[in-house]
Design an enzyme around this catalytic site. Structure first.
Site, mmCIF file in Angstrom:
data_model
loop_
_atom_site.group_PDB
_atom_site.id
_atom_site.type_symbol
_atom_site.label_atom_id
_atom_site.label_comp_id
_atom_site.label_asym_id
_atom_site.label_seq_id
_atom_site.Cartn_x
_atom_site.Cartn_y
_atom_site.Cartn_z
ATOM 1 N N GLU A 9 0.819 -1.223 0.000
ATOM 2 C CA GLU A 9 0.000 0.000 0.000
ATOM 3 C C GLU A 9 0.849 1.267 0.000
ATOM 4 O O GLU A 9 0.421 2.292 -0.504
ATOM 5 C CB GLU A 9 -0.936 0.004 1.210
ATOM 6 C CG GLU A 9 -1.949 1.133 1.166
ATOM 7 C CD GLU A 9 -3.192 0.855 1.999
ATOM 8 O OE1 GLU A 9 -3.783 1.820 2.456
ATOM 9 O OE2 GLU A 9 -3.555 -0.326 2.180
ATOM 10 N N ASP A 105 -2.928 -2.988 3.134
ATOM 11 C CA ASP A 105 -3.387 -3.153 4.515
ATOM 12 C C ASP A 105 -4.494 -4.200 4.598
ATOM 13 O O ASP A 105 -5.391 -4.250 3.746
ATOM 14 C CB ASP A 105 -3.916 -1.819 5.063
ATOM 15 C CG ASP A 105 -2.787 -0.832 5.318
ATOM 16 O OD1 ASP A 105 -1.614 -1.236 5.230
ATOM 17 O OD2 ASP A 105 -3.075 0.345 5.600
ATOM 18 N N TYR A 310 0.216 -2.815 13.658
ATOM 19 C CA TYR A 310 -0.668 -2.005 12.803
ATOM 20 C C TYR A 310 -1.549 -1.069 13.634
ATOM 21 O O TYR A 310 -2.273 -1.518 14.524
ATOM 22 C CB TYR A 310 -1.547 -2.941 11.973
ATOM 23 C CG TYR A 310 -2.394 -2.249 10.942
ATOM 24 C CD1 TYR A 310 -1.826 -1.711 9.797
ATOM 25 C CD2 TYR A 310 -3.768 -2.125 11.120
ATOM 26 C CE1 TYR A 310 -2.608 -1.078 8.846
ATOM 27 C CE2 TYR A 310 -4.562 -1.495 10.180
ATOM 28 C CZ TYR A 310 -3.978 -0.975 9.037
ATOM 29 O OH TYR A 310 -4.757 -0.340 8.105
#
Length: 721
Positions: A9, A105, A310
């Site tokens: 990403e 993601d 994350y």
């Protein structure tokens, strides 16, 4: 042998994956190895087309052309990042590429980023999915050993696409309808409008609040202070007559008798691990960091420093497959000042209860915890260190024993009237040791037992007043957005449960951006730390379609999007419902007899069109903007900077233009920009270049692109008017 193309990403994640996969040959927007080619997006490279793509008449904003209802929405390459799209497309279409691994993601929006690129590039190759929660070398290696078939995520893509298209139909049409109807920049949508409504409801509660006086009785004895208690256990009453009657009955009483002494051992376990919203709330409460600022810091800790997992997660639990890594994570944080707590944690059984490990409560990503990388605090900024410290301490706390204390409740009767007092003695600090709490001191009582006679030194009436609910600040507004059920006039239990299960208004990834947008559009403003609706915000709520004001709409959408993700509802069916709703909303706006008036008109005329200009305030300062949306002329009056006052060290405001720019502080300090340059030069012992000064004045760090296609589509609307 054909190669595998990996699509990340962001460039930073792409470089990490490339390193792990032994890709070293750098190309134009990609890195290549013997088996893999790693390329990357920059957030969204592809988005939904603007209205004018479907018909030239939409180039002008006209109320009579609404609603805009294209049969199917088209995808376009975002011009700003078109070069990278072409780089990705060319790699995808290489003859020697046999399959593509989606490594964006792991979530609904991450799926959309990749699938739109693949669709626009017109690639028909087998797809695999990398699904990981941290970007450490270990996590990447394990993820590539467990690649999944991307067909299993097809419904997730359909749900992401449905959400984006629904936002386009509703947001684009409602915003154009309001803006053209009232000739003012008025933006509304299913998240930002209900958020304003929540603030308005709180303001109404405060406005309607009538403080009431309550009364109690305090008895001071030779063994401490006791409070009056009624038969229900309450220590307050709104009846002053009741208190006066009791005081009269006790007028000549000189002592009281202890009739009960109870000591109970209380345990308090460590709080849940952080999800993003909880972390943003604590960062605001403890350090005053805004929601967007905290997210920006987290992105750096995650991608650049690789110290945390994350960040954009809505889970406060860990999945069971993470438990094997916990020992390594503890060893990674075995540095000062955490060493004593780490040693205790490593000596414990390390078996965590389902209060912290529960697969059922983990959606796309587990809670935010440290990675297996050790921090070098010299490489972290002050703000990064503070956020990392919050995460590490919350993580360490779950391995430590519960906080334990003995609570003693002593009950006394004076005549026939009941009084009580409480004492506390800490038995074990447990997890609170990590935080070094100094407030948890013993509250010791004098020695008392049943039947002890206590001498009354004084007995008197106490009184206080009820207080209204507090105004929202960024921290409490985030909490309300996460759980808005208290602001929903809704009897449907399923909707109330859904909005709770789906995380409320917006997502953990977009809430900070929504709050920022509402500040920048002038719909709300900050006074001190409190958030207030502006006149524009209040009028917008009055003018917007009624259903758009309630969180119920989001709940209904999420209920259906969840069905699409699970394969029990078709995307086409949902979009048809959205189109019907959009037509109804536009019709409501078109036929409204309501008016909009600017209350921020100044006496300054626009140099381009001659109309009076509006004064706009937001978190970053003030500006003048032409009231005619077609003109759009604007001029900065002042902006908040990161430059600090030499006297009180508060942030300075920069006023004026050109050489006449002046720094001003709330304490009264004033300083010309040229003087500021000289002072900075002396402090740094070298010349402060224009670049140095400009960098120093930047008020916002560059944020990662937020995965909202509607945000890209609305970017050109100049919504800060």
């Amino acid at each position: 042998m054909k190669k595998t193309l990996v699509l990340a990403e962001k460039p930073s994640v792409g470089r990490d994956i490339a390193r792990v996969l032994n890709c070293t040959k750098k190309g134009n927007g990609f890195i290549e190895g013997n088996k893999y080619i790693v390329t990357w997006a920059l957030g969204h490279l592809v988005t939904l087309a603007d209205p004018e793509t479907y018909d030239d008449k939409y180039k002008s904003w006209n109320l009579e052309d609404l609603p805009m209802m294209p049969a199917a929405l088209k995808l376009v390459v975002i011009k700003k990042t078109g070069k990278q799209f072409n780089a990705v497309k060319s790699q995808m279409n290489r003859q020697d590429v046999g399959e593509i691994v989606i490594a964006t993601d792991a979530g609904r929006e991450g799926e959309l980023v990749a699938r739109w690129i693949i669709e626009k590039a017109r690639v028909q190759k087998p797809l695999k999915r990398l699904w990981i929660s941290s970007v450490t070398d270990k996590a990447i290696k394990e993820g590539f050993n467990k690649l999944k078939d991307a067909k299993g995520y097809e419904n997730l893509y359909q749900a992401a696409q449905a959400r984006s298209e629904a936002d386009w139909y509703v947001g684009m049409n409602a915003t154009r309808a309001l803006t053209t109807k009232y000739n003012a920049q008025l933006s509304c949508g299913r998240v930002q409008t209900p958020t304003l409504s929540i603030i308005e409801q709180r303001e109404e509660e405060i406005k309607k609040f009538n403080p009431k006086t309550y009364y109690g009785i305090k008895a001071v004895t030779d063994k401490g202070t006791f409070l009056w208690t009624n038969s229900k256990g309450d220590t307050k009453t709104f009846s002053q007559d009741e208190i006066n009657s009791i005081l009269t009955s006790l007028k000549n009483v000189k002592s009281g008798t202890v009739h009960s002494v109870k000591t109970t051992l209380k345990k308090q376990y460590a709080p849940s691990l952080y999800d993003l919203t909880e972390l943003q709330k604590d960062a605001y409460k403890i350090y005053g960091f805004g929601a967007k600022e905290t997210l920006s810091i987290m992105q750096k800790l995650y991608e650049q420093h690789k110290l945390v997992t994350y960040p954009r997660t809505d889970s406060k639990h860990l999945s069971s497959d993470i438990t094997d890594t916990l020992k390594d994570r503890l060893k990674a944080v075995n540095v000062q000042p955490y060493r004593p707590a780490v040693n205790k944690a490593l000596q414990s059984s390390m078996k965590l209860s389902n209060a912290y490990v529960d697969d059922r409560k983990v959606s796309d990503h587990h809670a935010i915890i440290p990675t297996e990388e050790t921090a070098f605090f010299g490489k972290l900024s002050d703000r990064e260190s503070k956020i990392y410290d919050l995460i590490v301490k919350r993580f360490l706390a779950i391995f430590l024993p519960p906080y334990q204390y003995e609570q003693t409740r002593v009950e006394m009767t004076v005549g026939k009237v009941h009084f009580h007092t409480k004492g506390k003695r800490v038995k074990e600090k447990g997890w609170k040791d990590v935080y070094g709490f100094e407030t948890d001191e013993d509250q010791l009582l004098g020695k008392m037992e049943k039947g002890t006679e206590l001498r009354l030194l004084s007995i008197s009436e106490t009184e206080g007043q009820t207080t209204p609910p507090g105004r929202f600040n960024e921290g409490t507004l985030l909490a309300a957005m996460e759980n808005p059920t208290g602001f929903m006039k809704e009897s449907n239990k399923e909707l109330l449960e859904t909005i709770g299960e789906t995380g409320g208004l917006g997502t953990v990834a977009t809430r900070a951006d929504i709050i920022d947008k509402l500040f920048n559009s002038g719909s709300m403003e900050q006074r001190g730390k409190e958030i207030h609706l502006t006149s524009k915000g209040k009028q917008l709520l009055d003018l917007a379609p009624e259903e758009l004001r309630s969180p119920s709409l989001t709940a209904e959408w999420e209920l259906k999007l969840d069905k699409i993700a699970k394969g029990s509802m078709k995307k086409r069916e949902f979009i048809e419902e959205i189109k019907t709703y959009t037509k109804k909303s536009v019709h409501e706006i078109k036929n409204s007899n309501k008016k909009f008036s600017h209350d921020n008109l100044t006496g300054t005329k626009c140099p381009d069109c001659g109309n009076l200009m509006l004064e706009i305030k937001n978190k970053n300062g003030k500006k003048l903007v032409c009231q005619d949306r077609e003109c759009g002329h604007r001029k900065n009056i002042s902006k908040k900077t990161n430059a600090r006052c030499p006297n009180c060290h508060k942030r300075l405001e920069l006023r004026g233009e050109g050489d006449g720019q002046l720094f001003v502080c709330v304490c009264g300090h004033k300083e010309k920009l040229s003087t500021f340059n000289e002072r900075r030069k002396k402090e740094k012992h070298n010349k402060a270049s224009k670049r140095d000064v400009n960098q120093y004045l930047k008020t916002q760090q560059k944020d990662e692109p937020v995965n909202t296609a509607l945000a890209d589509a609305l970017a050109k609307l100049k919504l800060d008017q």
